[in-house]
Design a protein around this motif. Sequence first.
Motif, PDB file in Angstrom:
ATOM      1  N   VAL A 134       0.851  -1.194   0.000  1.00 56.42           N
ATOM      2  CA  VAL A 134       0.000   0.000   0.000  1.00 56.42           C
ATOM      3  C   VAL A 134       0.888   1.246   0.000  1.00 56.42           C
ATOM      4  O   VAL A 134       2.011   1.213   0.538  1.00 56.42           O
ATOM      5  N   PRO A 135       0.399   2.347  -0.586  1.00 57.57           N
ATOM      6  CA  PRO A 135       1.156   3.609  -0.497  1.00 57.57           C
ATOM      7  C   PRO A 135       1.005   4.225   0.890  1.00 57.57           C
ATOM      8  O   PRO A 135       0.030   3.991   1.598  1.00 57.57           O
ATOM      9  N   GLU A 136       1.967   4.992   1.260  1.00 55.38           N
ATOM     10  CA  GLU A 136       1.982   5.587   2.594  1.00 55.38           C
ATOM     11  C   GLU A 136       1.044   6.798   2.663  1.00 55.38           C
ATOM     12  O   GLU A 136       0.600   7.334   1.657  1.00 55.38           O
ATOM     13  N   GLY A 137       0.739   7.164   3.925  1.00 56.95           N
ATOM     14  CA  GLY A 137       0.028   8.415   4.178  1.00 56.95           C
ATOM     15  C   GLY A 137      -1.459   8.387   3.953  1.00 56.95           C
ATOM     16  O   GLY A 137      -2.092   9.446   3.932  1.00 56.95           O
ATOM     17  N   ARG A 138      -2.055   7.223   3.790  1.00 54.48           N
ATOM     18  CA  ARG A 138      -3.493   7.159   3.534  1.00 54.48           C
ATOM     19  C   ARG A 138      -4.143   6.115   4.429  1.00 54.48           C
ATOM     20  O   ARG A 138      -3.502   5.173   4.906  1.00 54.48           O
ATOM     21  N   LEU A 139      -5.429   6.282   4.621  1.00 56.96           N
ATOM     22  CA  LEU A 139      -6.252   5.284   5.317  1.00 56.96           C
ATOM     23  C   LEU A 139      -7.062   4.531   4.277  1.00 56.96           C
ATOM     24  O   LEU A 139      -7.694   5.148   3.401  1.00 56.96           O
ATOM     25  N   PHE A 140      -7.040   3.203   4.384  1.00 54.97           N
ATOM     26  CA  PHE A 140      -7.702   2.364   3.398  1.00 54.97           C
ATOM     27  C   PHE A 140      -8.886   1.644   4.044  1.00 54.97           C
ATOM     28  O   PHE A 140      -8.840   1.280   5.226  1.00 54.97           O
ATOM     29  N   ASP A 141      -9.921   1.440   3.250  1.00 52.72           N
ATOM     30  CA  ASP A 141     -11.059   0.660   3.732  1.00 52.72           C
ATOM     31  C   ASP A 141     -10.707  -0.826   3.836  1.00 52.72           C
ATOM     32  O   ASP A 141     -11.245  -1.545   4.684  1.00 52.72           O
ATOM     33  N   ARG A 142      -9.820  -1.310   2.931  1.00 48.78           N
ATOM     34  CA  ARG A 142      -9.365  -2.700   2.999  1.00 48.78           C
ATOM     35  C   ARG A 142      -8.003  -2.798   2.333  1.00 48.78           C
ATOM     36  O   ARG A 142      -7.817  -2.350   1.192  1.00 48.78           O
ATOM     37  N   ILE A 143      -7.072  -3.390   3.058  1.00 56.74           N
ATOM     38  CA  ILE A 143      -5.743  -3.618   2.492  1.00 56.74           C
ATOM     39  C   ILE A 143      -5.640  -5.041   1.943  1.00 56.74           C
ATOM     40  O   ILE A 143      -5.176  -5.257   0.825  1.00 56.74           O
ATOM     41  N   VAL A 144      -6.085  -6.042   2.710  1.00 58.92           N
ATOM     42  CA  VAL A 144      -6.046  -7.432   2.294  1.00 58.92           C
ATOM     43  C   VAL A 144      -7.154  -8.172   3.051  1.00 58.92           C
ATOM     44  O   VAL A 144      -7.572  -7.741   4.135  1.00 58.92           O
ATOM     45  N   ARG A 145      -7.588  -9.297   2.454  1.00 48.42           N
ATOM     46  CA  ARG A 145      -8.624 -10.113   3.098  1.00 48.42           C
ATOM     47  C   ARG A 145      -8.093 -11.520   3.299  1.00 48.42           C
ATOM     48  O   ARG A 145      -7.629 -12.161   2.359  1.00 48.42           O
ATOM     49  N   VAL A 146      -8.175 -11.983   4.555  1.00 48.62           N
ATOM     50  CA  VAL A 146      -7.790 -13.363   4.868  1.00 48.62           C
ATOM     51  C   VAL A 146      -9.060 -14.195   4.944  1.00 48.62           C
ATOM     52  O   VAL A 146     -10.155 -13.674   5.223  1.00 48.62           O
ATOM     53  N   GLU A 147      -8.903 -15.536   4.723  1.00 51.84           N
ATOM     54  CA  GLU A 147     -10.079 -16.407   4.714  1.00 51.84           C
ATOM     55  C   GLU A 147      -9.733 -17.748   5.334  1.00 51.84           C
ATOM     56  O   GLU A 147      -8.680 -18.331   5.038  1.00 51.84           O
ATOM     57  N   ALA A 148     -10.638 -18.215   6.198  1.00 55.24           N
ATOM     58  CA  ALA A 148     -10.505 -19.533   6.812  1.00 55.24           C
ATOM     59  C   ALA A 148     -11.801 -20.300   6.585  1.00 55.24           C
ATOM     60  O   ALA A 148     -12.878 -19.711   6.461  1.00 55.24           O
ATOM     61  N   VAL A 149     -11.696 -21.652   6.535  1.00 48.39           N
ATOM     62  CA  VAL A 149     -12.864 -22.509   6.325  1.00 48.39           C
ATOM     63  C   VAL A 149     -12.904 -23.547   7.445  1.00 48.39           C
ATOM     64  O   VAL A 149     -11.893 -23.842   8.102  1.00 48.39           O
ATOM     65  N   ASP A 150     -14.119 -24.128   7.629  1.00 43.32           N
ATOM     66  CA  ASP A 150     -14.336 -25.139   8.663  1.00 43.32           C
ATOM     67  C   ASP A 150     -15.061 -26.308   8.016  1.00 43.32           C
ATOM     68  O   ASP A 150     -16.049 -26.110   7.282  1.00 43.32           O
ATOM     69  N   ALA A 151     -14.626 -27.544   8.301  1.00 40.91           N
ATOM     70  CA  ALA A 151     -15.163 -28.730   7.632  1.00 40.91           C
ATOM     71  C   ALA A 151     -16.441 -29.251   8.259  1.00 40.91           C
ATOM     72  O   ALA A 151     -17.047 -30.210   7.753  1.00 40.91           O
ATOM     73  N   ASP A 152     -16.885 -28.685   9.375  1.00 38.49           N
ATOM     74  CA  ASP A 152     -18.127 -29.159   9.980  1.00 38.49           C
ATOM     75  C   ASP A 152     -19.287 -28.915   9.033  1.00 38.49           C
ATOM     76  O   ASP A 152     -19.278 -28.003   8.197  1.00 38.49           O
ATOM     77  N   CYS A 153     -20.339 -29.794   9.218  1.00 34.91           N
ATOM     78  CA  CYS A 153     -21.453 -29.739   8.260  1.00 34.91           C
ATOM     79  C   CYS A 153     -22.506 -28.717   8.634  1.00 34.91           C
ATOM     80  O   CYS A 153     -23.195 -28.194   7.771  1.00 34.91           O
ATOM     81  N   SER A 154     -22.648 -28.392   9.908  1.00 30.32           N
ATOM     82  CA  SER A 154     -23.737 -27.502  10.318  1.00 30.32           C
ATOM     83  C   SER A 154     -23.299 -26.041  10.224  1.00 30.32           C
ATOM     84  O   SER A 154     -22.117 -25.728  10.365  1.00 30.32           O
ATOM     85  N   PRO A 155     -24.232 -25.131  10.024  1.00 28.02           N
ATOM     86  CA  PRO A 155     -23.883 -23.707   9.996  1.00 28.02           C
ATOM     87  C   PRO A 155     -23.295 -23.229  11.319  1.00 28.02           C
ATOM     88  O   PRO A 155     -22.460 -22.339  11.343  1.00 28.02           O
ATOM     89  N   GLN A 156     -23.697 -23.816  12.391  1.00 28.87           N
ATOM     90  CA  GLN A 156     -23.208 -23.368  13.689  1.00 28.87           C
ATOM     91  C   GLN A 156     -21.708 -23.579  13.833  1.00 28.87           C
ATOM     92  O   GLN A 156     -21.012 -22.763  14.414  1.00 28.87           O
ATOM     93  N   TYR A 157     -21.238 -24.702  13.320  1.00 30.92           N
ATOM     94  CA  TYR A 157     -19.828 -25.035  13.508  1.00 30.92           C
ATOM     95  C   TYR A 157     -18.993 -24.852  12.247  1.00 30.92           C
ATOM     96  O   TYR A 157     -17.765 -24.845  12.321  1.00 30.92           O
TER      97      TYR A 157
END
Length: 917
Positions: free
Chosen positions: A139-162
């Motif tokens: 990123v360039p310096e001196g600015r505020l960004f709404d998003r620099i990067v997005r990380v993502e994780a997944v879960d192998a459980d079958c239900s939405p809760q887990y």
Amino acid sequence: VSNKHKPWIETEYQGIVMENDNTVLLNPPLFALDKDAPLHYAGEICGFRVHNGPGGSGSAQFEAVVLDRSTGEGLVRSKEPLDCESQKEHSFTIQAYDCGEGPDGTNSKKSHKATVHVRVNDVNEFSPVFVERRYEASVPEGRLFDRIVRVEAVDADCSPQYSQICFYDIITPNVPFTIDNDGNIKNTEPLDSKRQRVHSFWVTAFDCGKNRAQADAQVIVTVKPSCKPGWIGWTKRIEYTPGSGSIPLFPNLHLETCEETVWNIQATVELQTGHIGKGCDRDSYSDRSVRRLCGAVRGEVELLPPPSPATNWTAAVPTLPSSDSSLVFSFNGSTHVAVVPDSVASAVSGDHFTLQLWMRRGGASTQPPANQARGSRKEEETIICSTVKNDDSYSHYSLSVHGCRLSLFYWPDVSSARPVKFLWKLEQVCDSEWHHLSLSVQFPSVTLYVDGVTFDPALIHDNGAIPNPAPHQRLVIGACWGNFTISHIGYKGLLSGVTVRPGNVEPHSVVECLYACREGLDFGDLETLGSGMKVHVNPSQSVLVLEGDDIESFNRAVQQVTYRNSLRFATPGVRPLKLTTSLRCFSEESCLSLRQLEGYLVVLQPDAPQISLSGVGPHLARPAAEFEGPQGVPLFPELRIVCSLSHAVNTAAQGMEGGALMSDAVAHTLDGCEVQPLGEELNPEREELLVDMEALKERGLDIINTTAYIAITGAESISVYEDVLRSIRYRLAKGSARFERRFRLSCSEMNGRYTSNELTLEVNFLHSLDSLYHPSHLLASQQQFLHPSHHTGELSGHTLPNPHRNSVVPGAATVIIMVCVGFLVVMVILGVFRIRSIHRRSEGGGGGKEGSNQWDDSALTIIVNPMETYENRMGIATDMEGECDDEEEVVDSPDDTSDDQRIIIKKEGRDSAPRRY
């Protein structure tokens, strides 16, 4: 035993089973019923059979067992652990059979098949796993960004809760970054490549069952040194001191394009002054005074004057407050109409006239509602409609607005000539802002000035043969008429300062002066403009546009933009300021976009002028005969008026346009003075103030002359007001002189914004001895002094002279003092004689009564009133010789002021009431 009936079970069951359990919980519970009960074997349930369903589930995965043969209770269970991630739901059929007619199950009967649906409930057995083990971004310096990067994780459980990731967390402390629940990472402060080039930190994830990720992910953010395109050196707050002339608004401002190649730059500077008066800061004097200062030709007729008994045709039109002290009338298009009397309308006849007015469409609000604006502007709204008599004919004209068009309908002769309509298409007519219109008619020539700028008619056409207006003189503001009745298609908006002046039209310079804003944007030095640079300023000087193609020339031009205010006593307050920039590049896709800059200009409170009235003593003593003369006596013959400031006026910028108004002659112009009698108002039968009306008329000043005050108004120099006030005389009728009369004088400037000190003058009337002791005057004086209650109204405002001040009747006072001294000597002799008499009697009568009959001279108090007349004093002395034995004798002035003096003689032991002399 005979087995006659089949077992019975429900037709459908719903069941759930956990991944870590094999028992299926059915709803309703599994029970098989047999009508042969309670017969042994025939009425008992021996078992359940499981059949495969449509999804392939069945006997291979589930089994059903009998828990109680007599009740038919059963249980369904899985043969092996189930996996929700592999299959979430299972369906199969189940069938019950009884024990037949004996132990061997002979003649066993089966029930119908029932469907069983089993749902496998998930267990939080898996933890989140990041898709990437390492994430990188730059990123360039001196600015505020709404998003620099997005990380993502997944879960192998079958239900939405887990299986869902509920939140992410940065586990590295003290980093200038934050992460939201969706994995978006942004910086919390501008990054500086010089301070830290690379930021490395770790993040983790949690599912909704609060299981943490098996392995955390690393995030690396690289800070790149960057150029900052935009304006550098912008100051949000700018202060202006009244009297400073022109000041640069952006002395240190320059544009940075980060080496981006641009071929056109345009910057628009906007100064918002719509909330100051009628659109900007103008002269604070009244409209009539401004016309005098601008050199306008006299003779205008005010069509919307303030309501009064003499000008009552505006009483039905509502008025609104105005920040510049002018009177604003509100018209609603129907009931708010001003019908000017024929006596006034006849004074503005002819085909050569100038019509001037201030107008704002849309009523009292800044902008009317959209539906109201569209509906109201579909019809033509008449501002003024006039039919006047010219010698033996009648002419007719009407000024109207229709949408964004202004039209003048002119009929030179209603009996023969055909009408002509002049049309102008103007944005100023429909923007709901204040604008000044000046319409000069020299038929067939018509000139329109809007805010001091000339506009030619967009269209002139002959309307052809239409019904002639009625040949009756009539002048209406806010509507027109047809068939002798007022039309209801009237004007909707605000009007102020509507005047008509017959005769030759006003010169353009005068019209510009009448409208001219005394504040606005300007450009310092046009000669310093580089090649290819253009500057444009709108007529009201509220918008300035710069255009060029060279960055360096453009930056120098921006620093030359100035704000000027030629009023010495500028209206204080905030003026919002905006700078809008547009760039054109050779590559439109990558061209820079600059945001609009906003700030404000603060005009500080000006130093108030000190208007000082002097040169008039607190007393003016003249013989009464002079006041009774035909010319009276001047009240302020040596009056001096001085206007001073706390510091000198900066006149360095007086060479600019409009700078002449910075001169002392205009800055110290008075616009009103008032002379007011204190106490009772003037009695026209006994007294009056004389003013030279011809001198006032020559100077263009107005006067309001009443018994309560005299007000002289109009913008003029201090010397003119001094001459006028010095000529004011006070005259009395014969025999009306009393002892004193008091007056108060005050002046003001800038339409009453600044006022002077109040100068009080006490006028004393000197009486000669002959007139003082003339029998008629003597009786009048005796009646006034001895019976003040009978003349309260007559003496209100005429107070008696104070003996502690210099006497205004020296001859009479000397005589009275001599009489009083003689009277005092007589009283002392009488007192001594009385004491000696008592002493002789006490010696002859014995010492037993000496204490009770002795004269007590300790209580003798002698106070002399010098205002008692000689005749009254002689009468008092005679009475006292005959009444000297009274217990208490008092001589009192009829007045009850602090200067009253009494003669009191008191004796102890007597009950007689005191007497006053």
